[in-house]
Every structure is written in C-alpha cells, then in structure tokens.
Motif scaffolding. Structure first.
Motif, PDB file in Angstrom:
ATOM      1  N   MET A  76       0.832  -1.207   0.000  1.00  0.00           N
ATOM      2  CA  MET A  76       0.000   0.000   0.000  1.00  0.00           C
ATOM      3  C   MET A  76       0.867   1.258   0.000  1.00  0.00           C
ATOM      4  SD  MET A  76      -3.205  -0.679   2.533  1.00  0.00           S
ATOM      5  CE  MET A  76      -4.558  -1.785   2.091  1.00  0.00           C
TER       6      MET A  76
ATOM      7  N   MET B 280       0.790   4.034  -2.887  1.00  0.00           N
ATOM      8  CA  MET B 280       0.487   5.433  -2.590  1.00  0.00           C
ATOM      9  C   MET B 280       1.618   6.333  -3.063  1.00  0.00           C
ATOM     10  SD  MET B 280      -1.578   5.768   0.980  1.00  0.00           S
ATOM     11  CE  MET B 280      -0.449   4.878   2.021  1.00  0.00           C
ATOM     12  N   LEU B 281       2.871   5.891  -2.855  1.00  0.00           N
ATOM     13  CA  LEU B 281       4.013   6.706  -3.298  1.00  0.00           C
ATOM     14  C   LEU B 281       4.054   6.819  -4.816  1.00  0.00           C
ATOM     15  CD1 LEU B 281       6.785   5.529  -0.816  1.00  0.00           C
ATOM     16  CD2 LEU B 281       5.819   7.813  -0.996  1.00  0.00           C
ATOM     17  N   LEU B 282       3.646   5.751  -5.511  1.00  0.00           N
ATOM     18  CA  LEU B 282       3.664   5.779  -6.972  1.00  0.00           C
ATOM     19  C   LEU B 282       2.417   6.437  -7.545  1.00  0.00           C
ATOM     20  CD1 LEU B 282       5.120   2.239  -7.743  1.00  0.00           C
ATOM     21  CD2 LEU B 282       6.194   4.447  -8.205  1.00  0.00           C
ATOM     22  N   GLY B 283       1.449   6.762  -6.699  1.00  0.00           N
ATOM     23  CA  GLY B 283       0.204   7.323  -7.212  1.00  0.00           C
ATOM     24  C   GLY B 283      -0.654   6.292  -7.920  1.00  0.00           C
TER      25      GLY B 283
ATOM     26  N   LEU C 130      10.517   5.165 -13.203  1.00  0.00           N
ATOM     27  CA  LEU C 130      11.374   5.895 -12.278  1.00  0.00           C
ATOM     28  C   LEU C 130      12.833   5.606 -12.621  1.00  0.00           C
ATOM     29  CD1 LEU C 130       8.777   6.299 -10.630  1.00  0.00           C
ATOM     30  CD2 LEU C 130      10.168   6.059  -8.588  1.00  0.00           C
ATOM     31  N   ASP C 131      13.720   6.500 -12.216  1.00  0.00           N
ATOM     32  CA  ASP C 131      15.151   6.285 -12.409  1.00  0.00           C
ATOM     33  C   ASP C 131      15.634   5.127 -11.534  1.00  0.00           C
ATOM     34  OD1 ASP C 131      15.546   8.197 -14.291  1.00  0.00           O
ATOM     35  OD2 ASP C 131      16.074   9.777 -12.877  1.00  0.00           O
TER      36      ASP C 131
ATOM     37  N   LEU D  75      18.020   4.781  -9.187  1.00  0.00           N
ATOM     38  CA  LEU D  75      18.245   5.008  -7.767  1.00  0.00           C
ATOM     39  C   LEU D  75      16.922   5.127  -6.998  1.00  0.00           C
ATOM     40  CD1 LEU D  75      20.837   5.172  -6.099  1.00  0.00           C
ATOM     41  CD2 LEU D  75      20.715   7.646  -6.268  1.00  0.00           C
ATOM     42  N   PRO D  76      15.985   5.967  -7.444  1.00  0.00           N
ATOM     43  CA  PRO D  76      14.673   5.999  -6.778  1.00  0.00           C
ATOM     44  C   PRO D  76      13.962   4.652  -6.815  1.00  0.00           C
ATOM     45  CG  PRO D  76      14.940   7.937  -8.147  1.00  0.00           C
ATOM     46  CD  PRO D  76      16.115   7.053  -8.434  1.00  0.00           C
TER      47      PRO D  76
ATOM     48  N   LEU E  97      15.253   2.712  -3.980  1.00  0.00           N
ATOM     49  CA  LEU E  97      14.691   3.239  -2.736  1.00  0.00           C
ATOM     50  C   LEU E  97      13.254   2.748  -2.550  1.00  0.00           C
ATOM     51  CD1 LEU E  97      14.741   5.048  -0.236  1.00  0.00           C
ATOM     52  CD2 LEU E  97      14.111   6.980  -1.688  1.00  0.00           C
ATOM     53  N   LEU E  98      12.469   2.750  -3.625  1.00  0.00           N
ATOM     54  CA  LEU E  98      11.086   2.302  -3.501  1.00  0.00           C
ATOM     55  C   LEU E  98      11.023   0.817  -3.171  1.00  0.00           C
ATOM     56  CD1 LEU E  98       8.304   3.702  -3.792  1.00  0.00           C
ATOM     57  CD2 LEU E  98       8.036   2.319  -5.829  1.00  0.00           C
TER      58      LEU E  98
ATOM     59  N   LEU F 252      11.704   0.606   0.513  1.00  0.00           N
ATOM     60  CA  LEU F 252      10.543   1.091   1.281  1.00  0.00           C
ATOM     61  C   LEU F 252       9.424   0.062   1.286  1.00  0.00           C
ATOM     62  CD1 LEU F 252      10.185   4.853   0.293  1.00  0.00           C
ATOM     63  CD2 LEU F 252      10.740   3.899   2.527  1.00  0.00           C
TER      64      LEU F 252
ATOM     65  N   VAL G  87      14.036  -3.170  11.120  1.00  0.00           N
ATOM     66  CA  VAL G  87      14.931  -2.545  10.140  1.00  0.00           C
ATOM     67  C   VAL G  87      16.021  -1.737  10.835  1.00  0.00           C
ATOM     68  CG1 VAL G  87      13.404  -0.537   9.861  1.00  0.00           C
ATOM     69  CG2 VAL G  87      15.000  -1.103   8.066  1.00  0.00           C
TER      70      VAL G  87
ATOM     71  N   ALA H 176      17.988  -3.548   5.837  1.00  0.00           N
ATOM     72  CA  ALA H 176      17.724  -2.680   4.689  1.00  0.00           C
ATOM     73  C   ALA H 176      18.748  -2.944   3.590  1.00  0.00           C
ATOM     74  CB  ALA H 176      17.754  -1.212   5.108  1.00  0.00           C
ATOM     75  N   LEU H 177      19.987  -3.292   3.996  1.00  0.00           N
ATOM     76  CA  LEU H 177      21.033  -3.557   3.005  1.00  0.00           C
ATOM     77  C   LEU H 177      20.667  -4.749   2.122  1.00  0.00           C
ATOM     78  CD1 LEU H 177      23.911  -2.926   1.939  1.00  0.00           C
ATOM     79  CD2 LEU H 177      24.727  -4.695   3.497  1.00  0.00           C
TER      80      LEU H 177
END
Lengths: 205, 205, 205
Positions: free
Chosen positions: A49, A53-56, A117-118, A120-121, A124-125, A128, A147, A154-155
């Motif tokens: 979720m 939500m972050l991706l719209g 998305l690029d 690097l993002p 990150l996603l 997340l 975490v 996270a690594l």
C-alpha cells in the motif's frame, strides 16, 4: 486457472509470508483472533500500500483486488491453527520475514521501473516496500522496527532491488532476475543473522 | 445554512468525537495546549486522510476543506476547557472512540463504494478509516494501538462496514443504513467492553 | 551549475538538516551504518513524501529525483564521520531540528498554495510536512515524537506557514518571505527552548 503475471505472484507470496510473520507475532503476544488478523493484514498489505500510494497507483492493488486481503487472512488462519507447527521451524518469524523482504523488495523495484522511475529511486522504492510492512507490524506492537535493530536488513533489500535494476538494464529474463534477487535477499539476511555479521558503527560513541 | 450531504456529516461527527478522544488523552498526559491540538487533529483527521490517500482522492477532504480542521480544533477546545465535565461521563474516551469508530467505518466504506471498489475491499477500507485515526493517536503517545489491545474493536468496525455494503446492494435508504451501521458499531463495541467479551486466542501459547 | 528554484533549495536544505538529526540520533543509539542511513533517509524524506502523497503529487519529488536521496545519504555520511564535530555544537539535534522545521514548514505551505489550496489547509499542510519527518524519525526509535513532548514546536511551524500565506497574499518577494519565515520558525523554536517557555495546560489535571 489463470496464469498470473510474475509481479502478482511476488506480491501474493510476500503478502502471505509477511502475513504469517505478523500473525505469529500476535500469537506470541497473546492477542485474540482479531488482533491476529489485524497484524497479519498490516504486515502483509502495508508495504504494497505504501508503495502504491508513493507511486500514485491508487487505489492500491492490495485494496482493489480481494485476493490480497484473502491471502493475508489465510496467513492469519495458518498461524492461528498451525502456529505450533510453524514455530518448530527454527527462528520462523525471522526466516519468513527474510523471504517477505525479498519478495517485496523485488516487486516494489519492478513496479517503480515499470512506471519509469530512475534506477536510484526505484531501488529506494523497493527498500521502502520491503521494510514498510514489517515496520508497521513492529510499531503496532510497540517494538522498535527490525529494520533498525538488525544487522543486515535494509542492506539486503537494497542489494535485491539493485539486482532487479541491473538485470532489467541488461535485458535479462524477468523471472530469472526476480528469482535471483529474492534468493539473494533471503540468503544475505539469513546468513548475516546466522553468523552475527555486524555493520560498522560510528567511532567514539 | 447549507444542508450538508450525509457523508460530510458522518465525517465531521467522526472528526469531532475522535478529536475529543485525542484531546482528552493529551490532557491526561499533561501535554500543553499545542500538544492537545496536535493529538486532536491527528486523531480526528488521520483516518480520513489515510482513506483518501488510499483511494487517490487527493488532496484529502480533511485538507481541502477548512471545516474539518476547524472541527478538530473545536474538539481540542472542548476538551481543553471542558475536560472535567466530559470526564464525568464514565469511560469517556472509550465511548467517544466507539462512536468515532462507527462514523468512520461507515464513511470510509461509503466512499469506497462510491468509487466502485468491490464489497470486500470496501469493507477493508472502512475498517482502515475507522482504526487509522485512533492508531495514529495511540502511536503518538507511544501506546500500543487500541485496535490490538482491545477485545472487539476491528470486528465492530467490520460489521458496520458490512452493514453498509449489504444495505447498498439491497437498495435501502442511505441514511437509514448509515444510522443502523453506526449504532451497530457503537453497541457492539460498548457491550463487548461492558461484559468483557473476549475473542478466542490461539491454543497452546 | 543549474540555478535551482527556491522550493528545491528549501527542500534539499530541510532534507540535509533533518537527515543529520536522524543520523545523530542513530549514532547515539549505537545503530550501525545502515541503521544510520535508514534513520537519516526517514527523517529527511518522510515529511516531503507525506506532503506529496496528501497533495496527490505522485511520485513524490523525494522519490522521482535522485538528488533528495543523495542529500539524505550525504547527511548520513556527515554524521557517521563527523558526529564528534557536530556534537560539539550545543544541543545539535535540537538546532538542526529547528532549522529543518522551518525549511519544511515553508516548503509544504508554498507547495500547497501553488496547488491552490485555501490558506488554512495550506498552513496545516506546512505543519504536517514540518513535523512528519521528525515524527517518523522518533517513532522508529520508539520515542514519543518531539512534536508532543516539546513546548513550542507545532506552533513555531504554524507561524512560519502563516507568514508564507500572508506574504503570498500581500504579493511580497518569494525569497524574502521564505527567508523571513524560516528565520521566524528557527528563532521561535530555539528561544522557546532556551527560556523554557511553556504553553498553558488544561486546569485540574
């Protein structure tokens, strides 16, 4: 039976194993059957979720398609009736958590790349998505999220997401890349716990 | 004076009663007037904001229309000046919380149906809307959320949302269905606390 | 080198100082380098992500543009290698936090006005953006968020956002208004801590 696309399988498997990790935590805390269901749904669905939500991409697939909710509830049922069996596996919550971490890191990163998305993002996603469900699960029982407490967490998710990005740019087969990435996250996480790998801390603290 | 639609009334009432529950908790913790306002706004608006973010209905009505913020601040003022009066009601935070649970379960489920979600996801969204504000409120004061500690909490919200879904499919009057559903959530929650109903726990823990 | 618009500078500076505040907190808790990175990213990016999710501006700029993530990671690196230097400043986490509070209150309010929200909701969004990152940071280490513990915190953010709204309506220069607002938030926050200003509490508790 429909043949579901790879992304859906990754999501459903991640939902199931994170759902069980949430439900087992609830069983250990002596919560009732509804608390078990809440923690199972939170752990299983929150990561996806947050990703959507972050991706719209709303409403999130976890909400738009009943099979995600049913999967999380099936995980709650599995833990409710079979927790003694599941607990016999050594460190079951940790192992399931490591598997869910892999599924969601890969699914989050893949979905981000699909929406252009690029790199690097997108990584990150993926991270997340992978840590979101577990963080919500731990916060709900007032524990510091795994975490932050754990050595290589996270690594591991980040390496899995990075494998997806590199594999996509190299044009390799989707399912081979996804399988490799999930296996890498799981292996790194489990091995780091087994051998007590510790990452460096800041000096002089 | 405009006649507001039913959904807005449900939302404003939910905002007010959850806002008071947040403000009373802040008063009990000895927080200052700004802490009281923050907890009132968090408890009153977070559930609806989570609902609207999940539905992609952004900016959320709680942000787009000033009356929601003003309602939450009015709740903070009510609790700041009148907390001794409100506390005289027995278990006031619990009762207000039960009422807010009902308002938000119904408003969340109705909004999901209006945006054509399937029945099962609509029920889940109703539950998320209902438990979201209280969960944020409890997390902010570092308490395990009530949704996990309490006997019949998410279940009450789920039954209310299910009544909305069944009523909508049966084509019954909107306001009658909403009123019944809110009353059902409130009654189930309060009675379960009064009689100490406990849901089953997993065996052998 | 490109000349970045004012809003981007506010966001990047807020990300950097909140990132350092998160990383210093992680160093003090003895977390490893990855825990430091997670807390730095959470503190630095969560406020802006919450802002963009609420505004429906997805994917959030913190995710769409790699420079935000790189800024948060640079903050983690600064704290990892230079924490003894940074700690020599008195109360460094508090001062950085006050600065980040100002940057994000202003950036959140400006973005809300650009998307044509009303003044009151725009102020609320400024406050949410400003307190969101710090709240997530504190929740992740299981501390009650500073926004509730501290004297004049949300109020300082609110005044900064209000200055942005008034300045925009008066048609004053963007950068002058933004600078004044950031300075006001920082000054109010730091002075209130220095002199132990306390806001009124409810009577008879």
């Amino acid at each position: 039976m429909d043949i579901l696309p790879l992304g859906v399988w990754l999501d459903l498997l991640g939902t199931y194993v994170f759902g069980i990790s949430g439900a087992l935590l609830a069983v250990r805390r002596g919560l009732d059957i509804f608390g078990i269901a809440v923690l199972s749904v939170a752990a299983g669905l929150a990561g996806g979720m947050i990703r959507d939500m972050l991706l719209g991409a709303t409403p999130p697939t976890a909400l738009a398609e009943p099979r995600y909710l049913l999967t999380a509830l099936a995980a709650a049922g599995t833990a409710f009736f079979g927790h003694r069996l599941v607990e016999r596996l050594s460190k079951p919550v940790m192992m399931l958590d490591a598997l869910g971490l892999g599924f969601f890191a890969v699914s989050g990163c893949r979905k981000a790349l699909a929406l252009e998305l690029d790199p690097l993002p997108a990584i990150l996603l993926g991270v997340l998505t992978a840590v979101g469900g577990g963080a919500v699960r731990d916060l709900l029982v007032a524990e510091p999220p795994r975490v932050l407490r754990e050595e290589i967490y996270a690594l591991a998710a980040m390496i899995g997401a990075a494998i997806v990005v590199v594999g996509a740019q190299a044009g390799l087969s989707d399912s081979a890349v996804a399988g490799t990435a999930v296996a890498a996250v799981f292996a790194i996480r489990v091995i780091s716990v087994r051998f007590g790998w510790r990452a460096p801390r800041a000096r002089g603290t």
